[in-house]
Design an enzyme around this catalytic site. Sequence first.
Site, mmCIF file in Angstrom:
data_model
loop_
_atom_site.group_PDB
_atom_site.id
_atom_site.type_symbol
_atom_site.label_atom_id
_atom_site.label_comp_id
_atom_site.label_asym_id
_atom_site.label_seq_id
_atom_site.Cartn_x
_atom_site.Cartn_y
_atom_site.Cartn_z
ATOM 1 N NE ARG A 265 -6.281 32.178 51.036
ATOM 2 C CZ ARG A 265 -5.950 33.315 51.634
ATOM 3 N NH1 ARG A 265 -4.773 33.432 52.226
ATOM 4 N NH2 ARG A 265 -6.796 34.332 51.655
ATOM 5 N NE ARG A 280 1.947 28.508 56.569
ATOM 6 C CZ ARG A 280 2.116 29.766 56.125
ATOM 7 N NH1 ARG A 280 1.613 30.119 54.963
ATOM 8 N NH2 ARG A 280 2.798 30.641 56.825
ATOM 9 C CD GLU A 352 -1.073 37.892 56.973
ATOM 10 O OE1 GLU A 352 -2.105 37.915 56.279
ATOM 11 O OE2 GLU A 352 0.046 37.552 56.533
ATOM 12 C CB SER A 355 -3.214 40.942 54.814
ATOM 13 O OG SER A 355 -2.310 41.612 53.969
ATOM 14 N NE ARG A 394 -3.160 32.428 59.910
ATOM 15 C CZ ARG A 394 -2.024 32.726 59.280
ATOM 16 N NH1 ARG A 394 -1.400 33.863 59.542
ATOM 17 N NH2 ARG A 394 -1.498 31.883 58.420
#
Length: 425
Positions: A265, A280, A352, A355, A394
């Site tokens: 991403r 990130r 987070e 999700s 994460r």
Amino acid sequence: MLDLKLIRENPEQVQTKLNQRGTGYEIQPILELDAKRRELEQARSQLQTRSNEIGKLVGQKMKSGAAPDSAEIQALRAEGNDLKAKLADLEPQEKELKAQIDTLLLALPNLPSDLTPVGKDETENVIIRSWGDDYKPQHAVLPHWEIGENLNILNTERGTKVAQSRFVLLIGAGAALERALIQFMLAEHIQAGYLEVLPPFLVNTESLTATGQLPKFAEESFKCSEDDLWLAPTAEVPVTNLYRDEILDAATLPIYHCAYTPCFRREAGSYGRDTRGLIRLHQFNKVELVKLVSPETSEQEHQTLVERAEALLQGLKLPYRVIELCTGDLGFGAARCYDLEVWLPSSGTYREISSCSNFHDFQARRGNIRFKTAGQKGTQFVHTLNGSGLAVGRTMAAILENYQQPDGTVRVPEVLQPYLGRAIL
């Protein structure tokens, strides 16, 4: 993609639902184009009906003895040719209107579920439950990137040298921990009834369009400029698209898949945020859960999807909480969504880590994924769901912080020790 018939027949309801997401989503242009298209369709139908009548009349009159070059036959043929010319002119107009409607429909997000709490942004998300307060460390903790560099298992400087910023290098026990997490996650999901797949890591434009990343989020993805291929932003894309343009047997539902893939991403618009560590990145590993189910069971399937992701965090004994997203914070394609947020003690915040979304028939309409029940007429669109199970980097960050010891070492969670072959990092 939203159902055009639903927009046409319930415009106020649809607009109200879209307004719950925020501003900028208008259906009036779609309704106006649809009205024009239907007018053209009606005109074309009338012209086609008359053209067919003329063809029959010419045949009947010639059978009755009329000469092919008679004035009557010539007049009918002239009218028929005129109608064919008009029909030929209408066809591209209809196609253009349909293309314009499809473009506008692809830009509209999904409608929030009636069960989704209404709110303007993330400040109005709802905390559903939390777990694992007893596992929170009671001593000072270094950020995960610092402890990782101290242990020589993580190196951002060399990752940047090889690629660019927001890429990391995992070394020795760090690489082994990443691999152990992937193995643990897949093994747990397979035991719970998910079928593992290893899909392509490159996907085409049609696949990204079906799951909703295109056209709206093109800037978020990496594209191979010489091919119609993109680096997959999540395994949701290739796994859901395994069934694109298919009619499934209802007896095969529900379909459960789990898949490990690297994810890519651009993180456009996030520069300056989480520039250090594993939170990130442009490239990260993730294990994804994907479900294709019947509409009647999708809400219950959503709850069990969340529970599946929670089971991993509980097995790892990582403190977390479950948040239900309000309408103003929903992802583009989701009708309802829960976020799982893991505790990061160095910053004293939850972040987070998964999700879990229910898309209802939004992705299925875009990808034309339907099912048919034996003995019944017609087909229905499946409901698609997916969730991270879990984001691997994460999870590693959470382990490095929550399992950090005062002496600077890190304990390995018990469930990972058989995979990693060690108890201390």
